[in-house]
Design a protein around this motif. Structure first.
Motif, PDB file in Angstrom:
ATOM      1  N   SER A  77      23.215  71.704  31.656  1.00 44.43           N
ATOM      2  CA  SER A  77      24.243  70.392  30.987  1.00 44.43           C
ATOM      3  C   SER A  77      23.420  69.899  30.121  1.00 44.43           C
ATOM      4  N   TRP A  79      24.660  67.429  28.270  1.00 45.67           N
ATOM      5  CA  TRP A  79      24.942  66.145  28.104  1.00 45.67           C
ATOM      6  C   TRP A  79      23.923  65.451  28.780  1.00 45.67           C
ATOM      7  N   ASN A  80      23.195  65.811  29.742  1.00 45.78           N
ATOM      8  CA  ASN A  80      22.121  65.033  30.461  1.00 45.78           C
ATOM      9  C   ASN A  80      21.029  65.758  30.499  1.00 45.78           C
ATOM     10  N   HIS A  84      23.483  71.782  36.806  1.00 40.27           N
ATOM     11  CA  HIS A  84      24.585  71.104  37.621  1.00 40.27           C
ATOM     12  C   HIS A  84      25.351  72.161  38.561  1.00 40.27           C
ATOM     13  N   GLU A  87      30.443  68.452  37.125  1.00 37.43           N
ATOM     14  CA  GLU A  87      30.128  67.010  36.535  1.00 37.43           C
ATOM     15  C   GLU A  87      31.765  66.624  36.268  1.00 37.43           C
ATOM     16  N   TYR A  88      31.749  65.159  35.863  1.00 34.13           N
ATOM     17  CA  TYR A  88      32.821  64.764  35.103  1.00 34.13           C
ATOM     18  C   TYR A  88      32.341  63.884  34.006  1.00 34.13           C
ATOM     19  N   ASN A  89      32.878  64.611  32.719  1.00 41.24           N
ATOM     20  CA  ASN A  89      32.492  63.904  31.570  1.00 41.24           C
ATOM     21  C   ASN A  89      33.600  63.051  31.021  1.00 41.24           C
ATOM     22  N   LEU A  92      34.330  63.577  26.990  1.00 38.39           N
ATOM     23  CA  LEU A  92      35.124  64.764  26.851  1.00 38.39           C
ATOM     24  C   LEU A  92      36.342  64.821  27.595  1.00 38.39           C
ATOM     25  N   LYS A  93      36.557  63.852  28.372  1.00 39.53           N
ATOM     26  CA  LYS A  93      37.793  64.085  29.245  1.00 39.53           C
ATOM     27  C   LYS A  93      37.913  65.524  29.958  1.00 39.53           C
ATOM     28  N   GLU A 119      34.319  65.881  42.201  1.00 37.92           N
ATOM     29  CA  GLU A 119      34.515  65.528  40.826  1.00 37.92           C
ATOM     30  C   GLU A 119      35.557  64.980  40.303  1.00 37.92           C
TER      31      GLU A 119
END
Length: 203
Positions: A77, A79-80, A84, A87-89, A92-93, A119
């Motif tokens: 990911s 993002w972080n 993973h 995940e739920y972002n 970005l919905k 999730e």
């Protein structure tokens, strides 16, 4: 075969379930990454998880999700900056899932681990605090009651004495709810016996 919940529904409720699955699929953008081809199987199984955990709600499309992103397996990911399974972002919905691990969660029905439910639980949690429809308000009220329960001294002592919920539930209140939902669906009788007050709130 994959959804005992659906198999137990009455014919009328099965039709409602099917209708909601089709609406969910039409409402979301499904994106395959790293060679994943989006098939009817992927769409139906992912949508069925979302529909199952929102089946008691009038608004069931989970507005905080617009995209379902599918990787073949564990992924990195951006993002972080970590690996993973899903995940739920909320920015970005998007719900992001490893297809391998999503399927494993459906096939193994009694280990209290289900990636899809986990999730989508995060997305429901976000929905409850950012939308003002009746379903979200009722859901948010339930979450507040859960939070009061799990911070009480008596319940903390009972939770610590029990080995029922896996350790990951203690990460934060969001993970606590997601893990509880996994347990609630897969081993409800044991849940009710071990943590009856929490079980009743989830119900």
């Amino acid at each position: 075969n994959m959804f005992p919940f659906y198999a137990r529904l009455s014919p009328k409720k099965k039709r409602v379930f099917q209708h909601r699955v089709l609406n969910f699929i039409e409402d979301k953008e499904f994106i395959g990454i790293d060679g994943v081809q989006i098939t009817a199987e992927i769409q139906i199984l992912v949508a069925s998880v979302a529909v199952m955990i929102t089946f008691g709600m009038r608004r069931y499309l989970i507005e905080s999700v617009s995209k379902i992103i599918i990787y073949p397996s564990q992924y990195y990911s951006e993002w972080n900056k970590n690996y993973h399974l899903g995940e739920y972002n909320p920015f970005l919905k998007a719900i992001v899932l490893s297809w391998e691990d999503f399927k494993r969660g459906l096939l193994i029905k009694d280990d209290n681990k289900n990636l899809g439910r986990h999730e989508f639980a995060h997305a429901l949690n976000f929905n409850a605090t950012h939308f003002k429809d009746t379903s979200s308000i009722l859901f948010a009220d339930g979450l507040q009651k859960m939070e009061r329960l799990v911070t009480s001294k008596d319940f903390v002592a009972k939770l610590n004495a029990s080995n029922y919920l896996r350790e990951y539930a203690k990460t934060n209140k969001f993970e606590f709810f997601a893990v509880c939902l996994e347990h609630f669906v897969e081993t409800p009788e044991e849940f009710k016996k071990e943590l009856p007050e929490l079980y009743t709130l989830l119900q």
